[in-house]
Scaffold this active site. Structure first.
Site, PDB file in Angstrom:
ATOM      1  N   GLU A   1     -97.660 -24.989 -46.342  1.00  0.00           N
ATOM      2  CA  GLU A   1     -96.344 -24.575 -46.836  1.00  0.00           C
ATOM      3  C   GLU A   1     -95.678 -25.679 -47.651  1.00  0.00           C
ATOM      4  O   GLU A   1     -95.020 -25.401 -48.662  1.00  0.00           O
ATOM      5  CB  GLU A   1     -95.443 -24.166 -45.668  1.00  0.00           C
ATOM      6  CG  GLU A   1     -95.946 -22.976 -44.861  1.00  0.00           C
ATOM      7  CD  GLU A   1     -95.859 -21.661 -45.606  1.00  0.00           C
ATOM      8  OE1 GLU A   1     -95.275 -21.629 -46.708  1.00  0.00           O
ATOM      9  OE2 GLU A   1     -96.375 -20.650 -45.080  1.00  0.00           O
TER      10      GLU A   1
ATOM     11  N   ASP B   1    -105.944 -14.961 -47.924  1.00  0.00           N
ATOM     12  CA  ASP B   1    -105.551 -14.454 -49.240  1.00  0.00           C
ATOM     13  C   ASP B   1    -105.525 -15.480 -50.363  1.00  0.00           C
ATOM     14  O   ASP B   1    -106.194 -15.339 -51.394  1.00  0.00           O
ATOM     15  CB  ASP B   1    -104.194 -13.754 -49.138  1.00  0.00           C
ATOM     16  CG  ASP B   1    -103.141 -14.578 -48.377  1.00  0.00           C
ATOM     17  OD1 ASP B   1    -103.467 -15.665 -47.879  1.00  0.00           O
ATOM     18  OD2 ASP B   1    -101.986 -14.128 -48.296  1.00  0.00           O
TER      19      ASP B   1
ATOM     20  N   GLU C   1     -95.895  -5.460 -42.065  1.00  0.00           N
ATOM     21  CA  GLU C   1     -96.900  -6.529 -42.054  1.00  0.00           C
ATOM     22  C   GLU C   1     -98.304  -5.963 -41.807  1.00  0.00           C
ATOM     23  O   GLU C   1     -99.252  -6.389 -42.441  1.00  0.00           O
ATOM     24  CB  GLU C   1     -96.535  -7.570 -40.996  1.00  0.00           C
ATOM     25  CG  GLU C   1     -95.239  -8.321 -41.275  1.00  0.00           C
ATOM     26  CD  GLU C   1     -95.365  -9.340 -42.398  1.00  0.00           C
ATOM     27  OE1 GLU C   1     -95.272 -10.541 -42.124  1.00  0.00           O
ATOM     28  OE2 GLU C   1     -95.552  -8.932 -43.569  1.00  0.00           O
TER      29      GLU C   1
ATOM     30  N   GLU D   1     -95.480  -9.647 -52.707  1.00  0.00           N
ATOM     31  CA  GLU D   1     -96.836  -9.449 -53.227  1.00  0.00           C
ATOM     32  C   GLU D   1     -97.025  -8.155 -54.015  1.00  0.00           C
ATOM     33  O   GLU D   1     -97.701  -8.144 -55.057  1.00  0.00           O
ATOM     34  CB  GLU D   1     -97.846  -9.525 -52.076  1.00  0.00           C
ATOM     35  CG  GLU D   1     -98.164 -10.930 -51.606  1.00  0.00           C
ATOM     36  CD  GLU D   1     -97.049 -11.554 -50.770  1.00  0.00           C
ATOM     37  OE1 GLU D   1     -97.045 -12.786 -50.601  1.00  0.00           O
ATOM     38  OE2 GLU D   1     -96.169 -10.797 -50.283  1.00  0.00           O
TER      39      GLU D   1
END
Length: 567
Positions: A116, A257, A350, A371
């Site tokens: 992150e 991802d 989710e 996304e």
């Protein structure tokens, strides 16, 4: 089970095709009005953060206060900085850039996520640095190869380097910014946490001239590549010390991802065919084992058998990634599957059980993720189909009607009843708002629109900002021209330095045995050369030369020195 799954999926596709055919057509006036709405949304959230949460990392929109989440460095402000410029606000960009320079300190005793911190902090600062010229910031000589925001990005990245000191080169998931990796730190991290560094770290290396960042990112990528199964898949979580797969579910969603995303975008940004070849090999396995009627399921990485017939909201980046590779037909079909889930709930849960057509318990939230909007932006650019604008419009309506509070926008705790959660993640301003705005502004400079550009580099001989921006996984745009500009200067500087040093040093005695010459081996980050991103007024110390020197203004020069005619 397979027959039922096929029936459900085919019914989905049939209904989607009929729904998509009646998409609204948006005029230029419509799109301009919608951009105004998006700006209003941004400033409602941004001002709420400044008024109620700064200097904490994130806003809590239900209680109108703040909290630290990912490291205690005013994360929302860093993440939102380049969005300010995307929306055209140069004045606030300049103010915030100055504020961050005066207030952010990475020498703090805080445990931070390596992943992150990289995508949000390092990526956000690099992007803001590269956009500083367009934002009207006073630039240092040599920009974009030097600058305060660049040095801040390097300071943050340097704090992450101890995490890469493992036998495999794959990083730990957490690092203490002051003390390094704790002896008790778990060696298990997700696949994306290993393979999502090449964009930011290669950019940093090529702007600063310090190869260590790109080197550790590439080593982690290749180490991960060598752990794939016999059928070409990787799992979800791995032990970075032993290379043992702990979670063996293979898919394109959470935990994996951005690894695939960075192989494609890294190949484009760096013009690296090796990274693209790696992705294509993965893609063949993904299509063979995880794709079912344009959905992507989770399978066992060694056997290819289905383990979870679910769609995860993080997978919605995939159609956009496919569009970068020209796989438009497949991308459009998959997008329509995902869009159907959005229409069902007014957001993407989710986890979504595909055969049952329903969200999963304890995975029913929507934290304002970007996304699907990101994929809509790419696909609209590729096709001009207003279906993707309709998704953007639907997203605006949902976010405004369901999640708006007096103090910002709240995550949806449960898409079934639209209960809210007391959190507004920084990516809402960094990604969701930015992609919405760019979706409705096809002539934006980040799309290559307009005829403005900047000049930079040593001597002002580089043309920058002309298009081809690559977005990192936090939607921070990186300019490939800047990487080429600075790496070319570094190459020329090193070549000239080598020439000067070869002429100034005594030649090696021919009697010296070849085996006595030093062998170059892979080294740790401490032995790498220092950064060439200089502080204002600082100068590199010139190497000792045995020839006369003089100050210079000519291009044929290195580190402030050049040979005279009488050398």
């Amino acid at each position: 089970m397979p027959r039922l799954l096929c029936f459900v999926l085919c019914a989905f596709v049939s209904s989607l095709l009929s729904d998509a055919s009646g998409s609204r057509q948006f005029t230029e006036e419509d799109m301009a009005e919608i951009r105004g709405r998006i700006k209003y949304m941004f400033y409602h959230a941004y001002n709420s953060y400044l008024d109620n949460a700064y200097p904490y990392d994130e806003l809590r929109p239900l209680t109108c206060d703040g909290q630290d989440t990912w490291g205690s460095f005013s994360l929302t402000l860093i993440d939102a900085l380049d969005t300010l410029l995307v929306l055209g606000n140069q004045t606030e960009f300049q103010r915030v850039a100055s504020l961050l320079q005066d207030s952010i300190d990475f020498d703090i005793d805080v445990n931070a996520s390596v992943f992150e911190t990289n995508i949000r902090v390092v990526g956000g600062l690099l992007s803001a640095h590269l956009l500083s010229g367009r934002a009207g910031v006073e630039l240092e000589p040599g920009w974009p190869c030097s600058g305060t925001l660049l040095r801040m990005a390097e300071d943050a990245a340097r704090k992450l380097l101890p995490a890469f000191q493992t036998p495999t080169g794959m990083p730990y998931g957490t690092v203490n910014l002051l003390h390094g990796v704790s002896p008790s730190e778990t060696p298990v991290t997700c696949t994306a946490g290993v393979g999502t560094f090449i964009l930011e770290f290669a950019t940093l290396s090529r702007l600063t001239g310090d190869p260590v960042y790109e080197s550790v990112a590439r080593r982690a990528l290749h180490s991960l590549w060598n752990t794939r199964s016999d059928i070409g898949l990787v799992g979800n979580h791995i032990d970075v010390l032993s290379k043992k797969w702990i979670a063996q579910d293979a898919g394109i969603g959470a935990g994996v991802d951005s690894y695939f995303e960075y192989l494609v975008k890294g190949a484009i940004l760096l013009q690296d065919e090796g990274l693209l070849s790696m992705f294509h090999e993965y893609d063949r396995a993904i299509q063979n084992y995880t794709r079912f009627d344009d959905w992507y399921l989770w399978v066992q990485m060694h056997k290819g058998t289905v383990t979870m017939p679910v769609f995860q909201s993080l997978e919605a980046f995939w159609p956009g990634l496919q569009s970068l590779l020209g796989q438009l037909e497949s991308a459009e079909r998959t997008f329509q599957n995902y869009y159907s889930v959005w229409r069902q709930y007014g957001g993407l849960p989710e986890f979504y059980n595909i055969p049952q057509g329903y969200t999963l318990d304890k995975r029913e939230g929507y934290p304002l993720r970007p996304e699907l909007i990101e994929s809509a932006m790419y696909l609209f650019r590729a096709t001009g189909d207003h279906t993707y604008l309709q998704l953007g419009f639907d997203a605006i309506e949902s976010i405004e009607k369901i999640t708006r509070t007096p103090c910002g926008y709240a995550s949806i705790k449960d898409v079934r009843d639209h209960k809210l959660d007391n959190r507004m993640e920084s990516f809402f301003l960094a990604e969701t708002i930015k992609y919405l705005y760019l979706l409705f502004d096809p002539s934006h400079f980040l799309h290559g629109g307009g005829d403005e550009w900047e000049v930079g580099g040593e001597g002002g001989d580089c043309v920058l900002g002309v298009g081809g921006y690559i977005f990192n996984t936090e939607a921070h745009p990186l300019d490939p021209a800047a990487l080429h500009c600075c790496s070319q200067h570094t190459k020329e500087r090193r070549e000239l330095r080598d020439i000067l040093l070869s002429l100034s040093q005594p030649s090696t005695s021919p009697s010296t045995p070849p085996d006595s010459q030093p062998h170059h081996t892979e080294t740790s980050y401490q032995s790498q050369p220092e950064s060439i991103a200089l502080k204002p007024g600082e100068r590199k110390t010139a190497p000792l030369l045995s020839c006369p020197t003089q100050t210079f203004s000519a291009r044929l020069a290195v580190l402030g020195q050049v040979f005279t005619d009488s050398t």
